[in-house]
Design an enzyme around this catalytic site. Structure first.
Site, mmCIF file in Angstrom:
data_model
loop_
_atom_site.group_PDB
_atom_site.id
_atom_site.type_symbol
_atom_site.label_atom_id
_atom_site.label_comp_id
_atom_site.label_asym_id
_atom_site.label_seq_id
_atom_site.Cartn_x
_atom_site.Cartn_y
_atom_site.Cartn_z
ATOM 1 N N GLU A 176 0.844 -1.211 0.000
ATOM 2 C CA GLU A 176 0.000 0.000 0.000
ATOM 3 C C GLU A 176 0.871 1.250 0.000
ATOM 4 O OE1 GLU A 176 -2.903 -0.724 -0.811
ATOM 5 O OE2 GLU A 176 -2.789 -2.831 -0.209
ATOM 6 N N HIS B 46 2.230 2.018 -3.427
ATOM 7 C CA HIS B 46 1.228 2.595 -4.329
ATOM 8 C C HIS B 46 1.296 4.135 -4.357
ATOM 9 C CE1 HIS B 46 -1.220 -0.467 -6.122
ATOM 10 N NE2 HIS B 46 -1.711 -0.949 -5.012
#
Ligand code: TRP
Ligand code: ZN
Length: 881
Positions: A307, A310
């Protein structure tokens, strides 16, 4: 609220992409938050695109309270709502559209848009917008190529919602009348709507200061409910490691003043990379030795990293449309894999990732749901967050990275980020930047993104003693997949080495290159190619597709002895494991077909050697001692009978256990048990991994002493890893001690949903027909609910996906029960229902009795007029409509 179109929607096509007719420059949102009555005021500053069409905004399940354009309330004749779209007349370039809508988060069971996690009294509000959840919050051109800057103001009752969070930097907060308060957030980085997020409720935090490589002071904050906040420290460490790693490996720095991470127990997927406000399924954030296994610790580290990464691969550079999903997901999985390989053992990570690819992606690619890494069409985008887009997508990036080399890949990535920063990009942009930075044309590799199916490589070697040459013939073939009858040859990088009979690697002399390296990459880019190696003194053993250099299935006519040689001698941990897997598959075939014992003995002898010899890493040894799983073995068969596969695989493991010897296994177990501790260092984790494997094998040949040891381990284990390993042995061998161990486990972990998930999961893994009754009774346990995705996956997923011999009953009762539960689940949460339904993906390759029963269950579902678009698409595709 959830509109259910009862007829199939027409598919969205990649070939029909059009740039947005309207863009949004600025978004101002004001939320008045409450559990079952939230109001959202939205002010959109609009920009006309190239086209001249009227303004159309997505919106689903919204109650429109007011609408105004450029400050004037709109006459009802000036706008209309149809087909989940709001059409508005009279907008001009620079116009401001203001809408006010009402939502009911407490009744949102789909967990998409704004919803409640936990109970009405104590739970908190949060959002999930990827892929198309923002349209459940307000009217908006809800597509990833509309990038806007967001200013978000949250207002709520202070006592009920003391914490108010949104993405971006904090920009003020204060009191309001009537016990209410407000907080504002401004995100300076333009972003698509799917990256919007807010969280509001009673949450505790841990904080850490971080300074980026380019000297930005950042506050890292992890939020969780009070009972979980002390389990967030490991994730905080993992976050800091991820941030440092991305600076060093890719030169990527964080770009806001704050980075928030929130844990929730109610989440459809693993986690979500919302800009500045990541939201995690608690399963991938919370960790402590008493309730988290070693595998889960590594998963937490991996998902935190995923995450975080990202923020560049996905957020700063986002996707033009959802067909490009692998642009962010495949790339980010790859970046996470590199990170995890650096933090832990690279060989073990590669083994784990390839095993996952084979277990999850290969079956997908071989069945009715097969699709390219860049699909050409979809009905429901949520159905395309698949192993193909994620894991195969990562393998494609790995191939490109391998081709360019470390420095070349970094050069290419730098150019990709520089060129596409703040843009919504395509896979062509990605390959273009990688190629241009290296003066290489990568367009041949685009074919991988458009072609579904796993290529099969057939390898055959010929040694010519007179010429002292070795000719390797490689052929490739990809079977047709739904909608794609014709396949073309792909560029397949095959990393290879040749081993002499003494187990040493040979210097390679291929064609005119005289470099003499021991490892090389050849690219197979036609249907058939030959590679001739010179100066070879004796017939060598080829080691092919080293490091799993391409996502392909390799078939090589090895003898068992040749595989055993590689298993004993290959210095590369991954390839040694791979040789063992292939040899185990041969041994399995022999047992199944009552063939000769050569492969079984070769496998057992080689492993016994490695087991006794010592010097190998305990974790790698544990993996070597594990044959391919039941799903992987099924992939090699037609007319699949899962109960026979289970029995044969058990027989194979029993042969191994007998060869290793009951007393040897017991001795090794005792040695490992004496080292038991709760530390997380690699050696301690490896010791637990091998201990689990040894206990498993031992229990197959001595179900008295091994089970006594398992019961003791279960009762006294200082870690979840040891406790669950032992519990699993007791349950699967139907030990007399199992019931008591389960009761104690439940008592110990009653208040912890993640541990209770394991309690459900371990029982769902009981092999054979009897498990269905157990699953049915567990589904009636007060602790079971269809409303929580983790609980659904723990019970129904562990059974239907993780336990083939328990799910695929010949009488079809398993299929019928699953179909019943899917109907109920679909009414609550279509995304989770559709994902669970994919366990039936391989029905066509089952043996005829099971095949008919499975088809009947799927067809029964398809006949329902009320299926969601999600489940409807999966069910119809599986039937081949
Ligand atoms: N982008 C998320 C990831 O990192 C995936 C995701 C999270 C998701 N929640 C979702 C996808 C809900 C679809 C629906 O992988
Ligand atoms: Zn992702």
């Amino acid at each position: 609220m959830n509109a259910r179109p009862d007829s199939p929607t027409s598919p969205i096509l990649l070939s029909q992409y059009q740039a947005p007719a309207w863009r949004v420059e600025r978004v101002e949102l004001e939320f008045d938050l409450a559990i079952d009555r939230t109001e959202v005021l939205s002010r959109l500053t609009l920009r006309r695109g190239d086209a001249t069409s009227s303004l159309r905004l997505d919106g689903e399940g919204l109650e429109l309270l007011s609408i105004a354009l450029d400050g004037k309330a709109l006459d009802p004749s000036a706008y209309r709502y149809a087909d989940q779209m709001l059409e508005v007349d009279g907008a001009e370039d620079g116009s401001v559209l203001e809408t006010r809508v009402r939502l009911d988060p407490a009744n949102n069971t789909a967990l998409e848009g704004l919803y409640l996690s936990g109970t009405r009294d104590t739970g908190f509000l949060l959002t999930q917008c990827e892929a198309e959840g923002f349209r459940h919050i307000t009217y908006f051109p809800d597509r990833p190529d509309v990038l806007a800057s967001y200013t978000v103001t949250l207002r709520a009752d202070r006592a009920r919602f003391p914490v108010l969070l949104a993405g971006g930097n904090p920009d003020g907060a204060g009191e309001l009348e009537g016990g209410r308060h407000w907080a504002r957030f401004v995100d300076p980085h333009p972003k698509p709507s799917y990256l919007f997020a807010l969280v509001a409720g009673r949450l505790e935090k841990i904080e850490r200061d971080y300074t980026t490589a380019d000297s930005r002071a950042v506050t890292l904050v992890i939020w969780a409910e009070a009972d979980a906040i002390e389990r967030c420290h490991y994730a905080m460490d993992a976050l800091e490691r991820s941030m440092r790693w991305d600076e060093q490996a890719y030169g990527r720095n964080y770009d806001l003043d704050v980075f928030h991470v929130v844990a929730t127990h109610d989440f459809n997927m693993g986690a979500m990379e919302n800009k500045g406000l990541n939201i995690f399924n608690a399963k991938y954030l919370l960790a402590d030795p008493d309730s988290t296994t070693d595998d889960e610790y590594r998963a937490v580290e991996a998902v935190v990293a995923h995450e975080y990464f990202h923020n560049w691969s996905g957020n700063r550079v986002t996707c033009r449309d959802w067909f490009q999903l692998s642009l962010k997901e495949g790339l980010t999985v790859f970046r996470e894999q590199q990170f995890s390989a650096d933090m832990n053992s690279a060989a073990l990570k590669r083994i784990e990732d390839v095993a996952l690819l084979r277990r999850a992606q290969f079956p997908e690619d071989a069945g009715p749901l097969a699709h390219p890494v860049r699909p050409a069409q979809y009905q429901e985008i949520n159905n395309f967050y698949t192993a193909t887009v994620y894991e195969k997508g990562s393998e494609l990036v790995r191939m490109l990275a391998g081709k360019l080399g470390k420095d070349g890949f970094r050069r290419g990535m730098d150019l990709y980020f520089a060129r596409n920063d703040g843009r919504a990009a395509t896979l062509e942009d990605f390959l273009g930047a990688l190629g241009e930075a290296n003066h290489i044309d990568l367009t041949p590799y685009l074919a991988w993104y458009g072609q579904a199916g796993t290529p099969r490589i057939k390898a055959h070697g010929r040694y010519d003693a007179n010429a002292r040459s070795y000719t390797l013939v490689l052929k490739q073939h990809t079977a047709p997949t739904p909608g794609q009858a014709q396949k073309s040859a792909l560029p397949i990088p095959v990393k290879l080495a040749l081993f002499g009979q003494d187990g040493a690697m040979l210097a390679l002399h291929l064609g005119d290159s005289e470099d003499g390296a021991t490892e090389r990459v050849v690219v197979l880019d036609r249907a058939e190619q030959s590679f001739v190696f010179q100066h070879v003194d004796a017939a060598p053993v080829p080691s092919l597709l080293r490091g799993f250099s391409a996502p392909a299935i390799l078939e090589c006519d090895y003898s068992p002895a040749e595989l055993a040689l590689l298993l004993r001698h290959d210095v590369d941990g991954f390839n040694r494991w791979e040789a063992g897997q292939q040899l185990a598959a041969r041994a399995y075939d022999a047992l199944r077909d009552n063939g000769d014992d050569v492969a079984v003995q070769a496998w057992c002898d080689a492993l016994a050697d490695l087991f006794e010899r010592g010097g190998l890493d305990d974790a790698l040894l544990a993996d070597l001692l594990t044959p391919p799983g039941e799903i992987e073995l099924a992939e090699r068969e037609h007319d699949i009978d899962p109960s026979r596969i289970h029995a044969t695989r058990q027989a194979l493991q029993r042969r191994l256990a007998e060869r290793l010897g009951t007393s040897e296994l017991q001795r090794r177990y005792d040695t490992l048990a004496a080292q038991t501790n709760r530390n997380l260092d690699a050696a301690s984790q490896a010791q637990r991994r091998l201990k689990k494997r040894v206990l498993d094998l031992w229990s197959l040949v001595d179900n008295n002493h091994a089970l006594i040891a398992a019961a003791a381990q279960c009762a006294h284990a200082p870690t979840m890893t040891d406790r669950l390993a032992a519990l699993s042995v007791l349950v699967r061998s139907q030990a007399p001690q199992a019931a008591d161990a389960l009761a104690r486990f439940r008592q110990h972990h009653a208040g912890d949903p993640l541990a209770m998930d394991k309690w459900f999961a371990v029982q769902a893994q009981l092999p054979g027909d009897a498990v269905l009754e157990r699953v049915q009774s567990l589904a009636n346990d007060p602790a079971f609910t269809l409303k929580n995705p983790n609980r659904v996956n723990a019970l129904l997923g562990s059974w239907a996906r993780g336990n083939p011999s328990g799910f695929h009953r010949a009488d079809g009762a398993g299929y019928r029960y699953l179909a019943e539960r899917l109907r109920e689940l679909d009414a609550l949460n279509p995304q989770v229902a559709a994902r669970l339904a994919t366990v039936l993906n391989g029905w066509r390759r089952l043996e005829p009795v099971r095949r008919d029963a499975a088809r009947a269950a799927i067809a029964g579902l398809a006949e329902e007029g009320t299926l969601s678009r999600n489940l409807g698409e999966i069910v119809r595709s599986m039937l081949g409509d």
